[in-house]
Scaffold this active site. Sequence first.
Site, PDB file in Angstrom:
ATOM      1  N   HIS A   1      -9.371  12.730  -0.492  1.00  0.00           N
ATOM      2  CA  HIS A   1      -8.895  12.652  -1.865  1.00  0.00           C
ATOM      3  C   HIS A   1      -9.976  13.195  -2.794  1.00  0.00           C
ATOM      4  O   HIS A   1     -11.163  13.222  -2.443  1.00  0.00           O
ATOM      5  CB  HIS A   1      -8.583  11.199  -2.240  1.00  0.00           C
ATOM      6  CG  HIS A   1      -7.279  10.691  -1.679  1.00  0.00           C
ATOM      7  ND1 HIS A   1      -6.593   9.634  -2.238  1.00  0.00           N
ATOM      8  CD2 HIS A   1      -6.548  11.117  -0.625  1.00  0.00           C
ATOM      9  CE1 HIS A   1      -5.484   9.412  -1.528  1.00  0.00           C
ATOM     10  NE2 HIS A   1      -5.438  10.300  -0.542  1.00  0.00           N
TER      11      HIS A   1
ATOM     12  N   GLU B   1     -11.542  12.081  -5.441  1.00  0.00           N
ATOM     13  CA  GLU B   1     -12.691  11.237  -5.796  1.00  0.00           C
ATOM     14  C   GLU B   1     -13.637  11.071  -4.607  1.00  0.00           C
ATOM     15  O   GLU B   1     -14.860  11.070  -4.770  1.00  0.00           O
ATOM     16  CB  GLU B   1     -12.217   9.859  -6.268  1.00  0.00           C
ATOM     17  CG  GLU B   1     -11.397   9.872  -7.555  1.00  0.00           C
ATOM     18  CD  GLU B   1      -9.908   9.937  -7.284  1.00  0.00           C
ATOM     19  OE1 GLU B   1      -9.495  10.546  -6.260  1.00  0.00           O
ATOM     20  OE2 GLU B   1      -9.149   9.383  -8.099  1.00  0.00           O
TER      21      GLU B   1
ATOM     22  N   CYS C   1      -6.597   5.785  -6.402  1.00  0.00           N
ATOM     23  CA  CYS C   1      -5.826   4.942  -5.479  1.00  0.00           C
ATOM     24  C   CYS C   1      -6.769   3.851  -4.952  1.00  0.00           C
ATOM     25  O   CYS C   1      -7.985   3.911  -5.162  1.00  0.00           O
ATOM     26  CB  CYS C   1      -5.252   5.774  -4.340  1.00  0.00           C
ATOM     27  SG  CYS C   1      -6.435   6.164  -3.029  1.00  0.00           S
TER      28      CYS C   1
ATOM     29  N   CYS D   1      -9.838   5.184  -3.144  1.00  0.00           N
ATOM     30  CA  CYS D   1     -10.846   5.799  -4.017  1.00  0.00           C
ATOM     31  C   CYS D   1     -11.496   4.751  -4.916  1.00  0.00           C
ATOM     32  O   CYS D   1     -12.698   4.828  -5.204  1.00  0.00           O
ATOM     33  CB  CYS D   1     -10.207   6.917  -4.828  1.00  0.00           C
ATOM     34  SG  CYS D   1      -9.659   8.290  -3.760  1.00  0.00           S
TER      35      CYS D   1
END
Lengths: 157, 157
Positions: free
Chosen positions: A54, A56, A84, A87
């Site tokens: 992801h 991040e 999310c 993260c």
Amino acid sequence: MSFNKDFLKYAIALSETSSSAGHGGPFGAIVVKNGEIIGEGFNSVTSSNDPTAHAEIVAIRNACARLNSFQLDGCEIYTSCEPCPMCLGAIYWARPDRVYYANTRYQAADAGFDDAFIYDEIVMPPETRSIPMIHCSDKAAEQIFEMWKLNPDKTLY
Amino acid sequence: MSFNKDFLKYAIALSETSSSAGHGGPFGAIVVKNGEIIGEGFNSVTSSNDPTAHAEIVAIRNACARLNSFQLDGCEIYTSCEPCPMCLGAIYWARPDRVYYANTRYQAADAGFDDAFIYDEIVMPPETRSIPMIHCSDKAAEQIFEMWKLNPDKTLY
């Protein structure tokens, strides 16, 4: 440091790069320290076969490699979408000062992503989740934690 | 598949390797498919300067690389400790069938780790968390999500 719209715009531009180039979902993030971008990332889950890639996570790993540190003291994260739970957890372990985000978990859900669903699941008792998580207590595992507590040479994080 | 104590013991042995060799905290995890270990990992946060290098994250990335897939259908994860929120999120994105864990988040907290603290923080309104997460709505970011929804060529994950 105060909010800087240009940094948010840069993170959003990364999110557009990711999706339009087919790297993964439409998500981008940067890490900023002392007014300078020290790490950046965009979602590359599907192109790299890495469900943890992801924006991040990639940006945090990128910034930590640059700083040679597992901590982001004095840093801020700008991201195109609310982190999310994965993260969010990564952010807590990296410990930056603050996070600025554009789209919300609910907008992510509307676009087909599981963020809000995982936020709902995380508060459930582990064994009742849609992915059941089952406690199997083990004396050896407990003993390893006790040894860690007593170890004077450990590096805390 | 049913619970296999040998797999849990192997994950616990990895946790001991990690801490005794100074790689990081005392955590180990494996991914099992059809009775075979297809991925493994131990915590290497402090030795690799990567705050995301938790056992489960490493094991999931390892297994996905081996499978050339961003999904762990039909897999089970054995881990020496209840997954922290970061790892729980990674598990949801990788979508294995089930997780078996030995120590709990409370035992991790007693050993000095933030797992339980992060579980407490995750349910708070984002802007009130100890790491504040601030919503800055942006029309361009919203538009990128709308384009994603309309894109017929996207790879879902």
